[in-house]
Design a protein around this motif. Sequence first.
Motif, PDB file in Angstrom:
ATOM      1  N   LEU A  42      33.613  -2.192   3.967  1.00 14.29           N
ATOM      2  CA  LEU A  42      33.550  -1.536   2.665  1.00 14.29           C
ATOM      3  C   LEU A  42      32.110  -1.261   2.232  1.00 14.29           C
ATOM      4  CD1 LEU A  42      36.547  -2.734   2.561  1.00 14.29           C
ATOM      5  CD2 LEU A  42      36.235  -2.612   0.087  1.00 14.29           C
ATOM      6  N   TYR A  59      36.867   5.537  -0.723  1.00 15.87           N
ATOM      7  CA  TYR A  59      37.868   4.473  -0.631  1.00 15.87           C
ATOM      8  C   TYR A  59      39.310   4.956  -0.809  1.00 15.87           C
ATOM      9  CZ  TYR A  59      33.547   1.876  -1.428  1.00 15.87           C
ATOM     10  OH  TYR A  59      32.265   1.400  -1.338  1.00 15.87           O
ATOM     11  N   TYR A  98      39.529  -3.379  -6.106  1.00 17.00           N
ATOM     12  CA  TYR A  98      39.640  -2.143  -5.328  1.00 17.00           C
ATOM     13  C   TYR A  98      39.521  -0.910  -6.208  1.00 17.00           C
ATOM     14  CZ  TYR A  98      41.723   1.880  -3.147  1.00 17.00           C
ATOM     15  OH  TYR A  98      41.934   3.169  -2.706  1.00 17.00           O
ATOM     16  N   HIS A 126      36.094   0.046  -6.922  1.00 18.28           N
ATOM     17  CA  HIS A 126      35.486   0.793  -5.819  1.00 18.28           C
ATOM     18  C   HIS A 126      35.929   2.258  -5.850  1.00 18.28           C
ATOM     19  CE1 HIS A 126      34.698  -3.221  -4.001  1.00 18.28           C
ATOM     20  NE2 HIS A 126      33.732  -2.581  -3.375  1.00 18.28           N
TER      21      HIS A 126
END
Length: 397
Positions: free
Chosen positions: A346, A352, A387, A390
């Motif tokens: 990552l 993403y 997440y 991101h």
Amino acid sequence: MRVKRYVVNALPEAVSLIRSELGNDAVILNTKEIKIGGFMGMFRKKKMEVIAAIESKHANTPAKQPKAASKPDSDFGQMIQNAQRASTAVLNPSPPKPSAAHNVDREQHILDEIRNLKEYMTKLSNQRTDLAGMSDEIWQLKEHLIEQEMAPQWVDRLIQSISEKQSEERTNYSKDQVWEHAASQLKEWLKPYGNSGISGEARIVHFVGPTGVGKTTTIAKLAAEQTIKHGKKVGFITSDTYRIAAVDQLRTYANILNVPLEVVFSPMDLPKAFNQLAERELLYMDTAGRNFRSELHVSEVNSLLQSSEPKETILVLSVTGKTKDMAAVAEHFSKYGVKKVLFTKLDETSVYGAIFNLIMDFDLYPTYMASGQTVPDDIERFRAESYIQHLLGSKSL
């Protein structure tokens, strides 16, 4: 292209007008019944509205003998050509053919071509309408999600959800509000996949995935977590004998963590390896990275994953890979019942969206997110909130 609207009593009347004004190459785009005239909404007369069109180069030219069709510049061009041939057949019916079945097929083909053209034009019209009614703040979100490579169907659903909420509340959201609603909706969609982790009941955990995704380093991180933090007796098994460096790398980690390592070359070697590690509470098995877009290679690896003991298989994918390639790998492994995934690297990308696509499209349960090479620190349990930060940016929550 020249487009003209006709209001007539019946379709045959329109056909005659179209033929005389636009020529035999004209295309009938749409027909519908309308009501006109009257007084205060009463005594209105029924009429037929017909929309016809013709390419500029064919406008007002006499009919010619058919020639070989030129290659269209696009799918829309092909559709126009097909519809032209179909409408020409309607405007200039040919003599009956000997075969009735042939005539039926031909008529159905004409109708299909006209319907496809109408659907295509409706789709374009809807897209223009959607863009016209989209606020700048929502449009910015859509552009951001496209840059993040989120699949179009999920982008559209998210944008539609936010737009509907904005309409219900009869207000215009600020950028922060748009991002907050997006984060809330994404969190709701990901909720069924949260807190999956690696099963605590599994004694054997297999790690599979393409070459270069970081399986070996990931195994070392998880093993360090189990031995140092939880005091478990861990053992390593590797079948990645295609790369000597891979065996050496895992052996180095095994020596550092004081963890035994067994190397297997085929499924026949597995019983011996399990016997050697019988006293270990948890076994992590590294498999060879292959071109897993090939189902044959997936099948070969799957033959190494058979065991009568409680086990679990984790698909390891790097977010630096191409979305299309990752989807192909996930599709093949899902056929063998692999339902959990671990994402690595990552820290090496700023895109993403593929993570969300894979979770939603293949019903995969995310376990961990890894970044960097530091053992055991650069790995954490998958959390939807982290997440989404991101995906949307750190200010999304």
